[in-house]
Write an enzyme that holds these catalytic residues in place. Sequence first.
Site, PDB file in Angstrom:
ATOM      1  CG  ASP B  34      28.647   0.940  31.899  1.00 23.97           C
ATOM      2  OD1 ASP B  34      29.025   0.380  32.712  1.00 23.97           O
ATOM      3  OD2 ASP B  34      29.316   2.133  31.479  1.00 23.97           O
ATOM      4  CE  LYS B 240      18.233  -5.500  14.736  1.00 23.62           C
ATOM      5  NZ  LYS B 240      17.985  -6.806  15.554  1.00 23.62           N
ATOM      6  CG  ASP B 265      19.882 -14.658  15.465  1.00 23.78           C
ATOM      7  OD1 ASP B 265      19.409 -13.114  15.448  1.00 23.78           O
ATOM      8  OD2 ASP B 265      19.167 -15.433  14.731  1.00 23.78           O
TER       9      ASP B 265
END
Lengths: 316, 316
Positions: B34, B240, B265
């Site tokens: 979702d 991150k 990536d």
Amino acid sequence: MQTVMNLVGGGGASTPQYLSGDKPSIDAFIDKFDVFLFDCDGVLWSGDHLLPQIPETIQMLRDKNKRLVFVTNNSTKSRADYQKKFTSMGIPGISEEEVFGSSYSAAIYISRILKLPEPKNKVFVLGESGVEMELQSENVRFCGGTDPSLRREMQPSDFQNVANGSLLDADVGIVLTGLDYHPSYLKYALAQAYLRQGARFLATNIDSSLPSAGTLFPGAGAISAPLIQASGQEPLALGKPSQAMMDAIEGKFQFDRKRACMVGDRLNTDIEFGIRGGLGGTLCVLSGVSQKEEFLEKGAKVVPSAYVDGLGDLLG
Amino acid sequence: MQTVMNLVGGGGASTPQYLSGDKPSIDAFIDKFDVFLFDCDGVLWSGDHLLPQIPETIQMLRDKNKRLVFVTNNSTKSRADYQKKFTSMGIPGISEEEVFGSSYSAAIYISRILKLPEPKNKVFVLGESGVEMELQSENVRFCGGTDPSLRREMQPSDFQNVANGSLLDADVGIVLTGLDYHPSYLKYALAQAYLRQGARFLATNIDSSLPSAGTLFPGAGAISAPLIQASGQEPLALGKPSQAMMDAIEGKFQFDRKRACMVGDRLNTDIEFGIRGGLGGTLCVLSGVSQKEEFLEKGAKVVPSAYVDGLGDLLG
């Protein structure tokens, strides 16, 4: 990489000898050496404050015909700057030739040991005028350093021009970092680009902190850290405790290491420097960073051959 | 410290599924989720160059009623700045609310999780306006940052005034570092002094390099390195792959992690971020940094659940 081992004394002593107030032992200790290598900050002075009886102690050693060398990791000052500092601190009679700084050590390493072939032997400097003056004294070409045009703001076009090489000097074959009070993104970007092109990576010294005004400020190792992080490379450091500096000092002054003593306040730079260099002795002074508990405790990693509360105690 | 282990896929897949050109598998993959979390650089664009069929792919996902979140470690831009970047890159219709940057992540952590008591909850910023704008959006007080007075040359009196505290803001309880294109010795010295006084140490992100103009420049981790080196402390990173960022994203968007997919990536930031966060899937796109050999080889540390040559391949 260095072997993990304990570093003891110089001269084979396993328990350091406490000399303060023990005149016969002081005289015997001094008699063992022809050469004394001195760290400066924490030994002769602390920040801007001259420590007790320093001029008199230096004069006493001169009267005994000892050779004196003042060894400093401070890369921002040239030997000439340092000689002026001695005078201003109230220590007269020190000659420029008796001073050996990490900038000079780096200049000597580049000109006399590394000897990269022309034309790709220019040095990109991240540092202050002390580095530039010592490179000049060895006729080494350089760029960067105090060039005010590199202190400007990074522009979008700079990213392109670093990447396409138009901002780079094709002759640069060495990046030399030291303590730079004027770091800039552009300087770091240029230095990273030179390293990516294969330039040799040297550092005057890698002390992480700089003692000043009674506290700690970022040192040469801190200011060089962006480049280490961005490039993934470690520089060859030419200040204490690197033996490249000891080799350079010996090459210049030509002495018997067994008749030399390193005097300093830091175990992991000064005392380790003397022990790894195979000097006949090391003397720790307690007027600076290291405390006696650090080398008296069982299993201490770095142990000097002797110690005093302050250098002036050598007057007896 | 994180446990040394292999990170596989999300959703339990042990061999990543190659989706490019396989329409049935693409549809099945998309149907599993979702929510799609997207890294931007290397996925949507490469530097200033939009990658093929990106607007169409985003529209296709919107038509399927997927929630999209664009997750970036770039701390120099606020969400508002980023929203403009999407438009200028030719990707229309992205709202500011769909963007989640490391500066915003840090601001949320400070205001909603850390919640230091008044008055000692001000943030000293090493970074650009993106950090400042996000702190403002969360009503967090700050100093430093783009203040032009901190870009000046360090003066001898500054050492005294940092040491005696007169240059310090008594309300600072947090140091937050990000990518700063205007590093200065004075900023590093102030940040080090705040840390020594016990300020919490946070970083928007610690990426060592910044891809630009087809090559690598110093990243936030590089520019923060002097402070890490000088203080001997490591910051809590809020970009991150830090799970503090995942928690903040989940806290804001409220979704079922098993029905969410991270697209990126870079294996060691994006894909690791998704796997450690327990998302239902991770999709590696090969249009950026990581190569498929890195996750297809035996013993690969980080393995996505699926991969495509480019994000546009999801159009089938």
